[in-house]
Design an enzyme around this catalytic site. Structure first.
Site, PDB file in Angstrom:
ATOM      1  N   GLU B  55       0.766  -1.208  -0.078  1.00 53.48           N
ATOM      2  CA  GLU B  55      -0.014   0.052  -0.145  1.00 53.48           C
ATOM      3  C   GLU B  55       0.905   1.345  -0.043  1.00 53.48           C
ATOM      4  O   GLU B  55       0.617   2.101  -0.644  1.00 53.48           O
ATOM      5  CB  GLU B  55      -1.055   0.026   1.151  1.00 53.48           C
ATOM      6  CG  GLU B  55      -2.058  -1.011   0.996  1.00 53.48           C
ATOM      7  CD  GLU B  55      -1.890  -2.543   1.407  1.00 53.48           C
ATOM      8  OE1 GLU B  55      -0.530  -2.654   1.781  1.00 53.48           O
ATOM      9  OE2 GLU B  55      -2.150  -3.497   0.959  1.00 53.48           O
ATOM     10  N   HIS B 124     -11.744  -6.196   7.460  1.00 55.57           N
ATOM     11  CA  HIS B 124     -12.392  -5.871   6.229  1.00 55.57           C
ATOM     12  C   HIS B 124     -13.757  -5.198   6.361  1.00 55.57           C
ATOM     13  O   HIS B 124     -14.911  -5.032   5.607  1.00 55.57           O
ATOM     14  CB  HIS B 124     -12.793  -7.142   5.502  1.00 55.57           C
ATOM     15  CG  HIS B 124     -11.938  -8.049   5.110  1.00 55.57           C
ATOM     16  ND1 HIS B 124     -11.426  -9.036   6.007  1.00 55.57           N
ATOM     17  CD2 HIS B 124     -10.969  -8.019   4.168  1.00 55.57           C
ATOM     18  CE1 HIS B 124     -10.532  -9.802   5.507  1.00 55.57           C
ATOM     19  NE2 HIS B 124     -10.176  -9.302   4.365  1.00 55.57           N
TER      20      HIS B 124
HETATM   21  C1  LIG Z   1      -2.195  -5.189   3.861  1.00 57.08           C
HETATM   22  C2  LIG Z   1      -2.982  -6.056   3.081  1.00 57.08           C
HETATM   23  N1  LIG Z   1      -3.278  -5.664   1.848  1.00 57.08           N
HETATM   24  C3  LIG Z   1      -4.170  -6.181   0.943  1.00 57.08           C
HETATM   25  C4  LIG Z   1      -4.646  -7.334   1.293  1.00 57.08           C
HETATM   26  C5  LIG Z   1      -5.647  -8.228   0.620  1.00 57.08           C
HETATM   27  N2  LIG Z   1      -5.143  -9.474   0.248  1.00 57.08           N
HETATM   28  C6  LIG Z   1      -5.557 -10.519   1.054  1.00 57.08           C
HETATM   29  S1  LIG Z   1      -4.742 -11.817   0.550  1.00 57.08           S
HETATM   30  C7  LIG Z   1      -3.907 -11.070  -0.881  1.00 57.08           C
HETATM   31  C8  LIG Z   1      -2.925 -11.705  -1.702  1.00 57.08           C
HETATM   32  C9  LIG Z   1      -1.809 -12.501  -1.017  1.00 57.08           C
HETATM   33  O1  LIG Z   1      -1.103 -13.378  -1.676  1.00 57.08           O
HETATM   34  P1  LIG Z   1       0.304 -14.074  -1.421  1.00 57.08           P
HETATM   35  O2  LIG Z   1       0.886 -13.099  -0.630  1.00 57.08           O
HETATM   36  O3  LIG Z   1       0.935 -14.662  -2.437  1.00 57.08           O
HETATM   37  O4  LIG Z   1      -0.510 -15.122  -0.539  1.00 57.08           O
HETATM   38  P2  LIG Z   1      -1.459 -16.454  -1.093  1.00 57.08           P
HETATM   39  O5  LIG Z   1      -2.762 -15.885  -0.883  1.00 57.08           O
HETATM   40  O6  LIG Z   1      -1.041 -16.707  -2.465  1.00 57.08           O
HETATM   41  O7  LIG Z   1      -1.057 -17.387   0.051  1.00 57.08           O
HETATM   42  C10 LIG Z   1      -4.173  -9.831  -0.790  1.00 57.08           C
HETATM   43  C11 LIG Z   1      -3.903  -8.701  -1.855  1.00 57.08           C
HETATM   44  C12 LIG Z   1      -4.493  -7.678   2.799  1.00 57.08           C
HETATM   45  N3  LIG Z   1      -5.251  -8.804   3.331  1.00 57.08           N
HETATM   46  N4  LIG Z   1      -3.799  -6.950   3.640  1.00 57.08           N
END
Ligand SMILES: Cc1ncc(C[n+]2csc(CCOP(=O)(O)OP(=O)(O)O)c2C)c(N)n1
Ligand SMILES: [Mg+2]
Lengths: 410, 333
Positions: B55, B124
């Site tokens: 962010e 959320h």
């Molecule tokens: C600080 C923050 N930014 C955005 C999100 C929204 N979000 C939740 S999971 C995710 C993707 C995460 O991907 P990754 O780190 O590759 O983990 P994976 O889900 O593949 O295990 C996002 C963008 C969040 N939960 N927290």
């Protein structure tokens, strides 16, 4: 906008295949199992840089454990690992079904990544702490965290161990060496470094382990964690699970186009291993190596677990909108359960029949424990007492909470 | 509301090649709430793209592009996740014009869905508007319906200063008055659900009177506009409901005129109470309308706790609580 003559142009990474196209993983270079050397744990990081760009693999295509990373693990240990991985998968499937039935608001599976949490749980000792991600369920399964508590939290029943305050999947289990999860990604990764520094400060023998996704390596905490870990030689294992996707973004959006995630560690002067994350034996051996380094006061290790998110991101996601529907079947490193099953079978310690039998047994267990939680009453039917909303914010509540609680009449 | 926001972005990208949209899952996928759906296909990946999950990085990128001369619209996937970017917003975006003597400025818009009502739990559901309204140099805008959402987003993009544009996610697909047992309704049946195709704007700093009334002024924004309207009906109190639309700049004239007319004031927001935006509104009304007030100013807000998953409707300040406040304020003549 057309680029001006001789002008610059902006690069926007894109995956090789989108829906309707043929999956293509040709960029994933897979060395033969057993080929990667296993240096002594006190080797200087600068002499081990290659490990960040290769891929540590133990199980070959026939299911035989080969090479210097193949540890001698007893068949009982392997069967225990297989059971925890299978239990995780059966549990995840039951939770997805519960979501379809409207019993839970949200859920996240870890399908295809079950080997990682199981191996981490086996390598860590009592007193160590895992700072997990929401895809580390198999860690709790290996530690035999009560299934009923898990269901009660996910269904937010009156018996929810987190008193209705937290989303499904975001467990907290200190007694099991499992740090509190939160919805914000990445924010706990660096806590592991602080925790590990505290262990070193006190002269204890405990080590920490932290998990993060490929996408989340972009967050600040990943980079600050590596910086502090290298500066203070913190006894911590810093794990990136590269499952190729972060919701709809392929790992190139996180910087995976030009280097590996393990290689991030190299820049910070840390030893870094890149591991076949669907090969239980490789995951175990790499984690074990890093744990030995940490316990020997040699400091932190970065590990990239190369894996694949075989299902959607969560119950809210529809992966067919952004990746080929059959991409999972093209994933070249296979499925961790199938691979461990193949290995045990090859050793003569397992069979299709035993596998089916275990699967049926685990399904029965999950069905029965789910039934018990559902009998308590999923959210909408039962929930913890509403007064719990005001508890545990402070050790001692101030007048605001007392007044507001009274106003609500709980 | 999703289509209205999408249309605002589309119209502005069409009109101005300097407008671009980016954020997590914003490009090919079109955003987890679909607000940028189709924009990459139409305007190209250079103008609507996915970003790394940072962010602080997203906002820093927007600032850099903004000072170059572009008008980026960045998305933060949930308002709960905007805090890693807080330093960039507070110490940088908000002050660049001031500290550079007008040499540099930051014409960026940061869109982010906020608020509860979707069982999103602690991370959320939050409403962090007050952490932005407290910062000098930032504008904070919150629409309550599709028509305003499009017009305000266009005005925010055209604005030469940084705007935090908070979208009430519970209103994305239809109005919601807090009566969660009722059947869902869509924007199709709502007068403000009608959104013109082309360009128009709704100026920042102008509140709307969502309901005229004589006896008490209700000040609110976002989802709480619908909750307050429902409470006005349910209570039978002739309330004047003011939809602020933008918190900064604040339309103080409309507030002042209304409270001087009604002599009573109820402030409603979903965010927790202590140091919430309601505290500022209450102070302003007291300072400017003290001698017109017939009863104490009331605040109806979320409790001073995180947003708990299982207690969504115990936390959410619904029409019953607003009704109670309206009736209480009417007890004094
Ligand atoms: C600080 C923050 N930014 C955005 C999100 C929204 N979000 C939740 S999971 C995710 C993707 C995460 O991907 P990754 O780190 O590759 O983990 P994976 O889900 O593949 O295990 C996002 C963008 C969040 N939960 N927290
Ligand atoms: Mg990922």
């Amino acid at each position: 906008m057309a680029a001006k003559d001789g002008g610059l142009s902006l690069h926007i990474p894109a995956p090789k295949a989108r829906p309707g196209e043929t999956p293509d993983f040709s960029h994933i270079v897979i060395p033969p199992a057993g080929e990667t050397p296993r240096p002594a744990i006190d080797t200087a990081p600068a002499e081990m840089r290659d490990l960040a760009y290769g891929l540590i693999r133990v199980l070959d295509d026939e299911g035989t454990a080969v090479g210097p990373w193949a540890l001698k693990l007893e068949p009982d240990v392997l069967r225990r690992a297989l059971r925890a991985m299978m239990l995780t998968r059966v549990f995840d499937n039951r939770m997805f079904a519960a979501h379809r039935q409207g019993k839970v608001t949200f859920f996240i599976k870890s399908t295809g990544e079950e080997a990682i949490g199981v191996a981490q749980s086996m390598v860590l000792r009592k007193g160590d702490m895992n700072f997990p991600s929401y895809r580390t369920t198999s860690f709790l399964m290996e530690r035999e965290y009560p299934l009923l508590d898990m269901f009660n939290q996910n269904l937010a029943t009156a018996d929810d161990p987190l008193q209705g305050r937290q989303l499904p999947i975001l467990y907290s289990a200190k007694a099991y060496g499992f740090y509190t999860l939160s919805g914000n990604v990445g924010s706990r990764f660096h806590h592991a470094v602080g925790w590990a520094m505290a262990s070193a400060y006190r002269g204890d023998t405990k080590i920490a382990l932290a998990c993060i996704g490929d996408g989340t390596t972009a967050e600040n905490e990943f980079h600050t964690a590596l910086t502090f870990a290298t500066v203070y030689r913190a006894p911590v294992i810093l794990t990136v699970t590269n499952n190729q996707w972060a919701i709809s973004s392929f790992q190139g959006i996180a910087g995976g186009e030009s280097t590996t995630f393990a290689a991030r560690g190299v820049g910070y002067g840390l030893p870094a291993l890149r591991v076949d994350g669907n090969d239980f034996l490789a995951v175990y051996a790499a984690t074990q190596w890093a744990a030995e380094r940490a316990r020997a006061n040699l400091g932190a290790t970065v590990i990239e677990m190369v894996s694949y998110r075989a299902e959607g991101h969560s119950t809210s996601d529809d992966p067919t909108r952004y990746r080929p529907i059959d991409e999972a079947t093209h994933w070249p490193l296979g499925d961790p359960i199938e691979r461990l099953k193949g290995h045990l079978t090859k050793l003569g310690e397992w069979s299709d029949e035993r596998h089916e039998q275990l699967y049926a047994e685990l399904t029965d267990t999950i069905t029965e424990v789910y039934r018990q939680a559902d009998a308590v009453g999923a959210l909408g039917v039962s929930k913890p007492p509403v007064g719990e909303m005001f508890e545990n914010l402070f050790a001692t509540p101030d007048w605001r909470l007392l007044e507001q609680r009274k106003e609500l009449g709980v | 509301m999703v289509q209205a926001l999408n249309s605002a972005l589309d119209v502005m990208m069409e009109r101005d090649p300097d407008v671009l949209a980016f954020g997590q899952d914003v490009g090919y996928f079109g955003g987890v709430f679909r607000v940028t759906d189709g924009l990459q296909a139409k305007h190209g990946a250079k103008r609507c793209f996915d970003t790394p999950i940072s962010e602080a990085g997203i906002v820093s990128t927007a600032i850099g592009m903004g000072v170059y001369g572009l008008r980026p619209v960045a998305e933060i996937q949930f308002a709960d996740y905007i805090l890693p970017a807080y330093d960039q917003l507070v110490s940088e975006a908000a002050r660049i014009r001031y500290r550079s003597g007008g040499d540099f400025w930051v014409p960026i818009t940061v869109r982010t869905p906020y608020g509860g009502g979707i069982f999103g739990g602690q991370t959320h559901s939050q409403s962090p508007e007050a952490v932005f309204t407290h910062v000098t140099g930032l504008k904070t805008v919150i629409p309550s319906n599709p028509y305003d959402a499009k017009g305000l987003l266009i005005a925010s993009i055209e604005d030469d200063d940084p705007v935090i544009f908070m979208e009430p996610k519970r209103l994305y697909n239809g109005p919601f008055d807090g009566n969660h047992g009722k059947a869902l309704s869509s924007w199709g049946q709502h007068p403000a659900g009608e959104v013109p195709d082309g360009y128009y704007n709704v100026p920042l700093g102008k509140a709307a009177v969502a309901r005229e009334g004589a006896d008490v002024t209700v000040i609110c924004y976002g989802t709480m506009v619908h909750v307050s309207l429902a409470a006005a009906e349910e209570s039978g109190v002739d309330a004047e409901v003011i939809d602020l639309r933008s918190l900064v700049p604040l339309d103080i004239d409309t507030i002042e005129a209304s409270v001087k007319k009604t002599g009573r004031c109820v402030i409603v927001h979903e965010a927790s109470r202590f140091s919430g935006f309601g505290a500022e509104l209450s102070a302003l009304v007291q300072e400017r309308c003290f001698f017109h007030l017939k009863s104490p100013i009331e605040r109806v807000t979320g409790w001073d706790t995180p947003y708990p998953h299982a207690f969504e409707w115990d936390y959410f300040p619904g029409p019953a609580r607003v009704t109670k406040a309206l009736l209480r304020t009417m007890e004094n003549n």
